[in-house]
Design an enzyme around this catalytic site. Structure first.
Site, PDB file in Angstrom:
ATOM      1  N   TYR A   1     -74.058  35.964  13.634  1.00 45.82           N
ATOM      2  CA  TYR A   1     -74.710  36.439  12.409  1.00 45.82           C
ATOM      3  C   TYR A   1     -73.635  36.718  11.359  1.00 45.82           C
ATOM      4  O   TYR A   1     -72.579  37.264  11.686  1.00 45.82           O
ATOM      5  CB  TYR A   1     -75.483  37.738  12.701  1.00 45.82           C
TER       6      TYR A   1
ATOM      7  N   GLU B   1     -77.252  35.364   3.721  1.00 46.82           N
ATOM      8  CA  GLU B   1     -77.335  35.717   5.138  1.00 46.82           C
ATOM      9  C   GLU B   1     -77.457  34.444   5.965  1.00 46.82           C
ATOM     10  O   GLU B   1     -78.251  33.569   5.625  1.00 46.82           O
ATOM     11  CB  GLU B   1     -78.539  36.617   5.377  1.00 46.82           C
TER      12      GLU B   1
END
Ligand code: GDP
Ligand code: MN
Length: 382
Positions: A101, A189
């Site tokens: 991530y 993101e």
């Protein structure tokens, strides 16, 4: 403005962030053509502005034409958390070894940018943050310093990424940071950022929120297609040049000045009501602007009452009152309107409004009194 995945990936690609080859498709036939083009196996992905598409059945691997046909026809038209799928992104499938991530966003509290990286990607990052916050490495970045390869390398090392992924992941972070800064995004993101079985790192998903206030620097943004969910009220407000944000309550709000509009929201809340919107009409509270404002609020079926809260500093209240009365001639309102005017020439203004007092037009003297009355009419909190 929130971009859907493929738009986010195209944005990434401008800054050199590696992505899989892919194409958009709006029909099953287009999906087949796209899959033939990018090469099998492919992933068929719903393009909606909401996360968790995988769990909702909006992301499917397809080994051949028959599977593309099956998944494309199932996913097109699918309802994912209230968003209907109208467009697909077909990309060449990746052999995943690890899912990480990475994100950049603004940390208002520290007045810095914030980078977050985790070796536990793919799944819901909020869940990781709740259950094992230590699994997310964070770095505050002073905008004047920026992010270099060395600091990025330290961050991905702290996050516990696999050794073979470190150099590439660090470089991707530097590219993503540029995308975030120069691309004027509020958020970028990547979940997951993957390490492939043959040792390459690339972005498998993309979430990008552009900063609307920077649109003047990016004429090319006007070409980004609005896909899926657009708030109709906000759309109309934008066309009319109003500073409007849609909310979920029942009290429509019109105020002059962002500060007063915010305070009005607070007071409505304080007396047990809920605001249907934020709307600052600025200094030009004339009939034209007032009519536009009333028209936008009028399209909101949740609105039970409209609260107009104007403080006349430079603007004169009698002009505002006249503006309201003129506007009411032009717009047929579906809800009553409570009006509080104070400041310059408020006496004349109140006299003018008193002459028109009715069940539909209710002048009040104070902000608190007006909020109470409006909430009473709206029937409390929605
Ligand atoms: P989201 O569910 O909306 O976040 O959609 P993602 O784009 O993140 O996809 C969800 C999951 O599907 C990913 O975490 C992967 O596990 C899986 N996935 C997506 N693309 C591929 C791919 O190319 N190959 C494989 N094997 N899995 C994929
Ligand atoms: Mn994802």
């Amino acid at each position: 403005m929130d971009l859907v995945e493929y738009q986010g990936k195209q944005y990434f690609a401008r800054y050199g962030v590696p992505i899989s080859a892919g194409r958009v498709a709006d029909t099953v036939d287009e999906a087949l053509a796209a899959a033939d083009d990018v090469g099998y196996p492919v992933v068929v992905k719903a393009q909606v502005q909401v996360g968790g598409r995988g769990k909702a059945g909006g992301v499917k691997l397809a080994a051949d034409r028959a599977e593309v046909e099956l998944h494309a026809s199932n996913i097109l038209g699918l309802d994912i958390k209230g968003h209907i799928v109208k467009r697909l992104w077909i990309e060449h499938a990746t052999d995943i070894a690890k899912e990480y991530y990475a994100s950049f966003t603004l940390d208002r509290a520290s007045r810095n940018h914030l980078a977050m990286v985790s070796a536990r990607g793919g799944i819901d990052i909020e869940q990781v943050a709740d259950e094992s916050p230590e699994a997310i490495a964070r770095l505050q970045i002073d905008p004047l310093d920026g992010l270099d390869q060395q600091a990025a390398l330290q961050l991905v090392t702290d996050a516990g990424l696999d050794a073979e992924a470190l150099e590439q992941a660090a470089q991707i972070l530097v590219q993503l940071y540029r995308c975030y800064i120069e691309g004027d995004a509020d958020l970028v993101e990547v979940n997951p950022l993957v390490l492939t079985t043959d040792g390459r790192v690339h972005a498998l998903d993309a979430k990008v929120t552009l900063d609307d206030d920077a649109a003047f620097r990016h004429p090319e943004w006007s070409e980004i297609e609005a896909i899926g969910h657009v708030d109709q009220r906000e759309q109309l407000a934008k066309e009319k040049g109003l500073n409007y944000i849609g909310l979920n309550g029942t009290v429509g709000i019109i105020a002059n000045g962002a500060g007063l509009a915010m305070s009005t929201l607070d007071v409505v809340n304080q007396v047990g009501g809920s605001a249907a919107n934020f709307l600052d009409i600025g200094g030009g509270a004339n009939a034209e602007v007032m009519a536009n404002a009333l028209e936008v609020i009028n399209t909101d079926p949740n609105v039970q009452v409209i609260l107009v809260n104007i403080f006349g500093g430079i603007v004169r209240c009698d002009e505002v009152a006249q503006g309201i009365l003129d506007a009411l001639e032009r717009v047929e309102l579906s809800s009553p309107i409570v009006i509080r005017l104070d400041g310059t020439n408020s006496k004349q203004a109140r006299t003018m409004l008193e002459d028109h007092r009715s069940g539909r037009l209710v002048p009040e003297l104070t902000m608190l009194g007006a909020a109470k009355r409006a909430v009473e009419i709206a029937g409390g909190r929605s």
